[in-house]
Design a protein around this motif. Structure first.
Motif, mmCIF file in Angstrom:
data_model
loop_
_atom_site.group_PDB
_atom_site.id
_atom_site.type_symbol
_atom_site.label_atom_id
_atom_site.label_comp_id
_atom_site.label_asym_id
_atom_site.label_seq_id
_atom_site.Cartn_x
_atom_site.Cartn_y
_atom_site.Cartn_z
ATOM 1 N N HIS A 76 0.828 -1.207 0.000
ATOM 2 C CA HIS A 76 0.000 0.000 0.000
ATOM 3 C C HIS A 76 0.864 1.259 0.000
ATOM 4 C CE1 HIS A 76 -3.885 1.958 0.637
ATOM 5 N NE2 HIS A 76 -3.332 2.712 1.554
ATOM 6 N N GLN A 77 2.067 1.181 0.604
ATOM 7 C CA GLN A 77 2.976 2.334 0.676
ATOM 8 C C GLN A 77 3.914 2.424 -0.532
ATOM 9 O OE1 GLN A 77 2.203 0.640 3.744
ATOM 10 N NE2 GLN A 77 0.831 2.397 3.936
ATOM 11 N N GLY A 78 4.001 1.389 -1.345
ATOM 12 C CA GLY A 78 4.896 1.411 -2.490
ATOM 13 C C GLY A 78 6.353 1.418 -2.043
ATOM 14 N N ASP A 79 7.232 2.007 -2.846
ATOM 15 C CA ASP A 79 8.640 2.118 -2.474
ATOM 16 C C ASP A 79 8.788 3.118 -1.337
ATOM 17 O OD1 ASP A 79 9.416 0.307 -4.411
ATOM 18 O OD2 ASP A 79 9.815 1.851 -5.918
ATOM 19 N N VAL A 80 9.457 2.699 -0.276
ATOM 20 C CA VAL A 80 9.604 3.527 0.917
ATOM 21 C C VAL A 80 10.968 4.202 0.933
ATOM 22 C CG1 VAL A 80 9.699 3.506 3.440
ATOM 23 C CG2 VAL A 80 8.012 2.080 2.232
ATOM 24 N N ASP A 81 10.987 5.477 1.304
ATOM 25 C CA ASP A 81 12.244 6.209 1.493
ATOM 26 C C ASP A 81 12.753 5.878 2.886
ATOM 27 O OD1 ASP A 81 14.317 7.982 1.868
ATOM 28 O OD2 ASP A 81 13.263 9.719 1.024
ATOM 29 N N TRP A 82 13.526 4.800 2.993
ATOM 30 C CA TRP A 82 13.956 4.324 4.305
ATOM 31 C C TRP A 82 14.951 5.249 4.977
ATOM 32 C CZ3 TRP A 82 11.102 1.067 6.726
ATOM 33 C CH2 TRP A 82 10.293 0.190 5.998
ATOM 34 N N ARG A 83 15.807 5.891 4.212
ATOM 35 C CA ARG A 83 16.759 6.826 4.808
ATOM 36 C C ARG A 83 16.025 7.958 5.509
ATOM 37 N NH1 ARG A 83 20.941 6.739 7.389
ATOM 38 N NH2 ARG A 83 21.690 5.206 5.849
ATOM 39 N N ALA A 93 10.863 -1.881 11.973
ATOM 40 C CA ALA A 93 9.770 -1.935 11.004
ATOM 41 C C ALA A 93 9.282 -3.365 10.844
ATOM 42 C CB ALA A 93 10.222 -1.392 9.648
ATOM 43 N N TYR A 94 7.989 -3.493 10.659
ATOM 44 C CA TYR A 94 7.407 -4.753 10.206
ATOM 45 C C TYR A 94 6.897 -4.538 8.790
ATOM 46 C CZ TYR A 94 7.438 -8.146 14.038
ATOM 47 O OH TYR A 94 7.824 -9.088 14.967
ATOM 48 N N VAL A 95 7.123 -5.531 7.929
ATOM 49 C CA VAL A 95 6.769 -5.446 6.509
ATOM 50 C C VAL A 95 5.847 -6.608 6.155
ATOM 51 C CG1 VAL A 95 7.657 -5.489 4.146
ATOM 52 C CG2 VAL A 95 8.976 -4.351 5.968
ATOM 53 N N GLN A 110 12.021 -4.487 -1.640
ATOM 54 C CA GLN A 110 12.433 -3.093 -1.453
ATOM 55 C C GLN A 110 12.224 -2.665 -0.008
ATOM 56 O OE1 GLN A 110 10.693 -0.077 -0.702
ATOM 57 N NE2 GLN A 110 12.387 1.313 -1.214
ATOM 58 N N GLN A 111 11.134 -3.112 0.583
ATOM 59 C CA GLN A 111 10.800 -2.680 1.936
ATOM 60 C C GLN A 111 11.586 -3.437 3.009
ATOM 61 O OE1 GLN A 111 6.530 -3.209 1.852
ATOM 62 N NE2 GLN A 111 6.190 -1.262 0.802
ATOM 63 N N TYR A 112 11.653 -4.740 2.870
ATOM 64 C CA TYR A 112 12.324 -5.561 3.873
ATOM 65 C C TYR A 112 13.829 -5.332 3.855
ATOM 66 C CZ TYR A 112 13.006 -9.817 6.717
ATOM 67 O OH TYR A 112 13.327 -10.720 7.711
ATOM 68 N N ASN A 113 14.435 -5.339 2.671
ATOM 69 C CA ASN A 113 15.876 -5.125 2.567
ATOM 70 C C ASN A 113 16.248 -3.661 2.780
ATOM 71 O OD1 ASN A 113 16.190 -7.855 1.932
ATOM 72 N ND2 ASN A 113 15.995 -7.478 -0.266
ATOM 73 N N GLY A 114 15.381 -2.759 2.322
ATOM 74 C CA GLY A 114 15.667 -1.334 2.488
ATOM 75 C C GLY A 114 15.708 -0.915 3.937
ATOM 76 N N SER A 115 14.788 -1.431 4.747
ATOM 77 C CA SER A 115 14.789 -1.096 6.172
ATOM 78 C C SER A 115 16.048 -1.628 6.848
ATOM 79 C CB SER A 115 13.534 -1.657 6.845
ATOM 80 O OG SER A 115 13.402 -3.050 6.610
ATOM 81 N N TYR A 116 16.462 -2.817 6.470
ATOM 82 C CA TYR A 116 17.692 -3.407 7.014
ATOM 83 C C TYR A 116 18.917 -2.594 6.618
ATOM 84 C CZ TYR A 116 21.284 -7.003 7.825
ATOM 85 O OH TYR A 116 22.384 -7.692 8.255
ATOM 86 N N ASP A 117 18.953 -2.168 5.375
ATOM 87 C CA ASP A 117 20.132 -1.468 4.851
ATOM 88 C C ASP A 117 20.403 -0.141 5.551
ATOM 89 O OD1 ASP A 117 20.602 -3.531 3.087
ATOM 90 O OD2 ASP A 117 19.652 -2.541 1.371
ATOM 91 N N VAL A 118 19.364 0.516 6.068
ATOM 92 C CA VAL A 118 19.588 1.790 6.765
ATOM 93 C C VAL A 118 19.852 1.597 8.252
ATOM 94 C CG1 VAL A 118 18.239 3.120 5.114
ATOM 95 C CG2 VAL A 118 17.122 2.226 7.187
ATOM 96 N N GLY A 119 19.779 0.346 8.722
ATOM 97 C CA GLY A 119 20.110 0.076 10.117
ATOM 98 C C GLY A 119 18.969 -0.343 11.010
#
Length: 273
Positions: A76-83, A93-95, A110-119
């Protein structure tokens, strides 16, 4: 005039006969109405709770203890700006990963890995449809498509989203006994495959009505409770404390707004198991 009426009535009977024949032919060929879809971008943690229970909030709740802010998202949120979310203060975050046994979040990677990548410490959740298939089957589908766990200190236990039926009857047509069995089957299977009991996401109103308290899930499963009000309120029966509070459906971060009931070290300990 009588002849005209007779011909008209005969024509109508012919139409009805053709329609009846079509129904019989459809039945003979096994044709039936298309089943309801199983999964949607419009189904996410709290989407049905908000519709049934309502509640709004205009500001962050008063900080009573050490709490860590977080978020949950779905396609529903699409690509998230995790930074940006990290810079704004989100630390976990829960995805949404799956729903039923037929839907996978197309934005999960994009969401699961992106949240991890920013810490962030992150986890995956499953939107349960208990009337479509068994708890064991849905747990397997979830674990196979993102619901795993690793002891890396950055992964929360998988979560099962138990809330109002988006397709029909509130409790999915199940008794409390049957629903409790379904939850146990899902939980046991996730434990077997990941070595962690899944977090249970729900609201007190839905849980008390549809599951009840015959099993004390608070002894094994962390509670992620949804309640959009000025205070947390009563917890679902079976829990003495909550792990995460989803306190608002929208706000500073994309998706829902959450608070972890503890400090950063305690959040890490949940991830580590």
């Amino acid at each position: 005039m009588v002849l005209l009426r007779f011909r008209t009535w005969t024509a109508r009977l012919g139409v009805l006969a053709l329609a009846a024949g079509a129904v019989v032919a459809a039945s003979a060929s096994g044709t039936s109405a298309a089943p309801l879809p199983e999964g949607s971008a419009d189904h996410y943690a709290g989407s049905q709770i908000g519709k049934h229970e309502g509640g709004t909030r205009t500001a962050r709740p008063a900080k009573r203890f050490a709490e860590v802010p977080g978020m949950d998202v779905s396609s529903h949120q699409g690509d998230v700006d995790w930074r940006r979310s990290w810079d704004d203060g989100a630390r976990f975050a829960y995805v949404k990963a799956t729903e039923g046994t037929g839907y996978r979040n197309p934005k999960f990677a994009q969401q699961y890995n992106g949240s991890y990548d920013v810490g962030m410490i992150r986890g995956a959740y499953h939107f349960a449809l208990p009337d479509r298939s068994g708890g064991t089957e849905q747990a397997d589908f979830f674990v196979d498509h993102g619901g795993g766990w690793s002891a890396d200190g950055r992964t929360l236990p998988g979560a099962m989203d138990m809330e109002y039926n988006p397709y029909g009857e509130t409790c999915y047509g199940l008794s409390q006994e049957a629903m409790t069995r379904w939850v146990l089957d899902f939980s046991d299977r996730v434990l077997q495959r990941t070595q962690r009991h899944p977090t249970i996401y729900t609201s007190a109103n839905w849980w008390n009505r549809c599951v009840g308290g015959s099993v004390h899930f608070g002894r094994t499963n962390p509670l992620w409770v949804a309640h959009y009000a000025d205070a947390l309120g009563a917890l679902p029966v079976g829990w003495d404390f909550h792990t995460i509070w989803q306190w608002r459906a929208a706000g500073l971060f994309p998706g829902d707004q959450n608070l972890f009931n503890g400090n950063a070290e305690q959040l890490l300990s949940v991830a580590l198991g």
